[in-house]
Design a protein around this motif. Structure first.
Motif, mmCIF file in Angstrom:
data_model
loop_
_atom_site.group_PDB
_atom_site.id
_atom_site.type_symbol
_atom_site.label_atom_id
_atom_site.label_comp_id
_atom_site.label_asym_id
_atom_site.label_seq_id
_atom_site.Cartn_x
_atom_site.Cartn_y
_atom_site.Cartn_z
ATOM 1 N N THR A 1 -1.060 80.714 -4.578
ATOM 2 C CA THR A 1 -1.782 80.577 -3.320
ATOM 3 C C THR A 1 -2.803 79.454 -3.499
ATOM 4 O O THR A 1 -3.518 79.403 -4.505
ATOM 5 C CB THR A 1 -2.511 81.879 -2.962
ATOM 6 N N THR A 2 -2.863 78.551 -2.535
ATOM 7 C CA THR A 2 -3.722 77.374 -2.716
ATOM 8 C C THR A 2 -4.179 76.838 -1.370
ATOM 9 O O THR A 2 -3.627 77.196 -0.326
ATOM 10 C CB THR A 2 -2.958 76.290 -3.500
ATOM 11 N N VAL A 3 -5.190 75.997 -1.403
ATOM 12 C CA VAL A 3 -5.665 75.310 -0.205
ATOM 13 C C VAL A 3 -5.114 73.890 -0.247
ATOM 14 O O VAL A 3 -5.468 73.106 -1.134
ATOM 15 C CB VAL A 3 -7.201 75.304 -0.116
ATOM 16 N N ALA A 4 -4.241 73.579 0.686
ATOM 17 C CA ALA A 4 -3.524 72.299 0.665
ATOM 18 C C ALA A 4 -4.447 71.152 1.054
ATOM 19 O O ALA A 4 -5.206 71.236 2.027
ATOM 20 C CB ALA A 4 -2.342 72.349 1.616
ATOM 21 N N GLN A 5 -4.375 70.089 0.264
ATOM 22 C CA GLN A 5 -5.085 68.849 0.553
ATOM 23 C C GLN A 5 -4.037 67.798 0.924
ATOM 24 O O GLN A 5 -3.148 67.508 0.121
ATOM 25 C CB GLN A 5 -5.842 68.378 -0.691
ATOM 26 N N PRO A 6 -4.121 67.204 2.107
ATOM 27 C CA PRO A 6 -3.099 66.232 2.530
ATOM 28 C C PRO A 6 -3.339 64.863 1.910
ATOM 29 O O PRO A 6 -3.768 63.918 2.570
ATOM 30 C CB PRO A 6 -3.279 66.212 4.050
ATOM 31 N N THR B 1 -13.897 60.111 9.587
ATOM 32 C CA THR B 1 -12.889 61.136 9.837
ATOM 33 C C THR B 1 -12.978 62.211 8.773
ATOM 34 O O THR B 1 -13.004 61.903 7.582
ATOM 35 C CB THR B 1 -11.474 60.524 9.842
ATOM 36 N N VAL B 2 -13.049 63.465 9.200
ATOM 37 C CA VAL B 2 -13.033 64.601 8.291
ATOM 38 C C VAL B 2 -11.774 65.417 8.591
ATOM 39 O O VAL B 2 -11.562 65.842 9.720
ATOM 40 C CB VAL B 2 -14.289 65.484 8.443
ATOM 41 N N VAL B 3 -10.936 65.587 7.576
ATOM 42 C CA VAL B 3 -9.662 66.285 7.719
ATOM 43 C C VAL B 3 -9.822 67.722 7.241
ATOM 44 O O VAL B 3 -10.432 67.974 6.192
ATOM 45 C CB VAL B 3 -8.560 65.569 6.901
ATOM 46 N N GLU B 4 -9.277 68.670 7.998
ATOM 47 C CA GLU B 4 -9.368 70.072 7.615
ATOM 48 C C GLU B 4 -8.213 70.457 6.696
ATOM 49 O O GLU B 4 -7.056 70.147 6.977
ATOM 50 C CB GLU B 4 -9.356 70.967 8.858
ATOM 51 N N PRO B 5 -8.513 71.136 5.593
ATOM 52 C CA PRO B 5 -7.463 71.606 4.693
ATOM 53 C C PRO B 5 -6.804 72.867 5.254
ATOM 54 O O PRO B 5 -7.278 73.438 6.242
ATOM 55 C CB PRO B 5 -8.219 71.908 3.396
ATOM 56 N N GLU B 6 -5.721 73.306 4.608
ATOM 57 C CA GLU B 6 -4.957 74.462 5.099
ATOM 58 C C GLU B 6 -4.668 75.434 3.960
ATOM 59 O O GLU B 6 -4.219 75.028 2.884
ATOM 60 C CB GLU B 6 -3.643 73.993 5.716
ATOM 61 N N LEU B 7 -4.921 76.713 4.204
ATOM 62 C CA LEU B 7 -4.612 77.739 3.209
ATOM 63 C C LEU B 7 -3.115 78.025 3.195
ATOM 64 O O LEU B 7 -2.512 78.293 4.233
ATOM 65 C CB LEU B 7 -5.383 79.021 3.519
ATOM 66 N N ILE B 8 -2.508 77.967 2.010
ATOM 67 C CA ILE B 8 -1.094 78.292 1.827
ATOM 68 C C ILE B 8 -1.022 79.565 0.974
ATOM 69 O O ILE B 8 -1.389 79.556 -0.206
ATOM 70 C CB ILE B 8 -0.335 77.164 1.111
#
Length: 363
Positions: free
Chosen positions: A294-299, A325-332
């Motif tokens: 389980t990880t927080v994805a960084q694009p 620009t601030v990009v939001e990460p995503e929990l996987i």
């Protein structure tokens, strides 16, 4: 301090002028400006003082921009073997190539401001149209500020200067997503294996983790510090695995999380049954960890492409207002986390009790 050219006009100072003022050879000036390691510190200081006195860097950058487009983008990278750095660079190169630009990379082995300044000098000498500063620069210097004032510059990876435009991932949000996920699974608190304090991304994740626990009214365990490597995760995992109260760990990178999980396995601590683990990055190997992480994805590739887009916009319209620009990460969510079991963990095996007596101390 401009000199007269052959036609009577003023010319900007050159390397020979810097050498004359510093009382060294032009070759020595070249070695200093290229970041060559075999230069004595007092000589390096004399050359850089002459550079500042003559405004050599500033004028070189001005000539670069006034002489026309080279259709080349410069990138300052930190020399590492981390998968995330390769992904960022790939995103930059793909986007630049699609726009008809070449990419010139200057790699630095240190986060020291002089090393970064030297990397910028090498790119200026190559006549790049603009620069992407892809290093975790927390502290700047006057020479770096001069460069970013005169040369279009986009910063990513946590770098900050007064004049550069910032493209960043919300690292505090990454920490909050990971910590809230673990608290939502029923854990009383969340331990943290942090990245090095010299990296702004690491400090932002640490602050986000701490703020989330405090906002939830939970105790904040002492953070353990790693260096982004699996080996540092393994060392910290050996410590965490011997603390009976640890049931959830937020690790500041996937590669460190791999090391943590290996150590827990060796100590007989089951993931996620005994201890849940969350990483950050979502590198390709995360899905193939045992158990899948389980990880927080960084694009990362997207960040590289965004940096190129911002730089090209600035090159096309130098007077355009900056658009940070601030990009939001995503929990996987994968199998390294699960709801906390209602029962207490099984008693330690004799081997585990023996190992615990020899627990290493954290340096």
């Amino acid at each position: 301090m401009a000199k007269r050219s052959a036609d009577g006009g003023e010319r900007p100072p050159g390397m020979a002028d810097v050498a004359r003022v510093a009382e060294v050879s032009a070759q020595t000036v070249s070695r200093v400006l290229s970041g060559h390691p075999n230069v004595q510190e007092h000589t390096r200081a004399k050359v850089m003082a002459a550079v500042d006195q003559l405004g050599y860097r500033r004028n070189r950058a001005a000539r670069m921009l006034s002489s026309g487009r080279s259709r080349a983008i410069g990138v300052v990278n930190l020399q590492t073997n981390f998968s995330s750095r390769a992904a960022v660079t790939s995103g930059i190169k793909d986007a630049a190539q699609a726009a008809g630009y070449a990419v010139s990379t200057a790699t630095t082995t240190s986060l020291d401001t002089f090393a970064i300044d030297s990397a910028l000098s090498r790119l200026a000498d190559q006549g790049v149209d603009g620069v992407i500063l892809a290093v975790p620069l927390i502290h700047s210097s006057e020479r770096i500020e001069q460069f970013t004032r005169s040369t279009p510059t986009i910063t990513i990876d946590g770098s900050r200067t007064e004049s550069a435009e910032v493209v960043a991932i919300d690292q505090a949000l990454a920490a909050r997503l990971a910590t809230e996920h673990l608290l939502g699974l029923g854990h009383d608190t969340v331990w943290h294996v942090a990245g090095p304090e010299a990296w702004l991304d690491a400090t932002s994740r640490r602050e986000g983790w701490r703020a989330t626990l405090e906002a939830a009214g939970r105790s904040v365990p002492p953070p353990l510090e790693g260096d982004w490597s699996p080996a540092s995760g393994y060392r910290n995992g050996l410590i965490l695995g011997r603390i009976p109260d640890v049931t959830a760990v937020f690790v500041a990178s996937d590669e460190m999380a791999f090391g943590v999980i290996k150590a827990l396995h060796e100590l007989g601590r089951r993931v996620p049954d005994d201890i849940c683990v969350v990483g950050v990055d979502n590198i390709d190997l995360a899905e193939y960890c045992s158990p899948p992480l389980t990880t927080v994805a960084q694009p990362f590739a997207q960040m590289g492409a965004l940096a190129v887009a911002h730089l090209l916009r600035h090159l096309e319209d130098p007077d355009a207002a900056p658009e940070p620009t601030v990009v939001e990460p995503e929990l996987i969510v994968r199998a390294s986390t699960a709801p906390r079991a209602a029962t207490e963990p099984a008693p330690a095996s004799p081997a585990r009790r023996s190992n615990a007596m020899a627990a290493p101390s954290q340096e």
